[in-house]
Design an enzyme around this catalytic site. Structure first.
Site: not given
Length: 198
Positions: A58, A13, A6-7, A113, A160-162, A85-88
């Site tokens: 990142r 963050n 993960r970055h 989640r 990225h995490g997700n 990463e997922r688009h939020y």
């Protein structure tokens, strides 16, 4: 062998903001996390033969720092939007505390989640659930990652995490519950040789 990283910690963050597709930089601590991940690999004799990362700074900067610190010879680095990463959606850039205050703890937790829960879309209609990320990843996994893994390559994937959560699910055949519970901290490393059945 699949090497997931993960970055390192980004500025958002550090500020506890939803980052999503925003292109933000690593903090000084995030750069050190990336170097530490590379040193961890070097100490175990793990040398990537190829690297894959997202288009976001990142992750790309983390990739460069990991490869340098692990002493890898020059390797091809492939960048793909599919590893972003997922688009939020509307949450992007919002502090998590502000999101909880506006939408409530339970709803924010479901967006973060829940596999099929999608945050409110932005003005361009963009927002992704974890299931959307999984769908986005499948062509890349099938076309790029699995053939290389089956050929015996040591693949470094910095993302990225997700995205790493869903990528691990697709490759290793995890259940939704196992995938949701998977946590890789910023700068964290996960090494796996396990491929999905079938």
């Amino acid at each position: 062998m699949l090497i997931l990283v993960r970055h390192g910690e980004s500025t958002w963050n550090a500020e506890d903001r939803f980052a999503g597709w925003a292109d933000i930089a690593l903090t000084r601590a995030g750069c050190e996390e990336a170097r530490s991940a590379g040193r961890w690999l070097r100490a175990r004799g793990i040398v990537p033969t190829t690297a894959h990362t997202s288009l976001l700074t990142r992750a790309r900067d983390t990739t460069d720092l990991v490869l340098d610190a692990c002493g890898a010879p020059p390797v091809a680095v492939l960048c793909s939007e599919r590893l972003n990463e997922r688009h939020y959606g509307l949450l992007q850039g919002m502090p998590r505390a502000a999101a909880v205050e506006r939408y409530g703890t339970t709803q924010v937790a479901r967006w973060r989640r829940g596999i099929h829960d999608r945050p409110p879309a932005d003005a361009a209609g963009r927002a992704e659930s974890l299931a959307d990320v999984r769908i986005r990843l499948r062509p890349y996994v099938d076309g790029e990652l699995l053939p290389a893994l089956e050929a015996g390559q040591a693949l470094l994937v910095v993302s990225h995490g997700n995205t790493l959560r869903m990528l691990t699910q697709v490759i290793e055949g995890l259940t939704d519950e196992e995938a949701i519970g998977l946590e890789i901290p910023t700068g964290g490393v996960r090494v796996s040789g396990r491929l999905r059945a079938g």
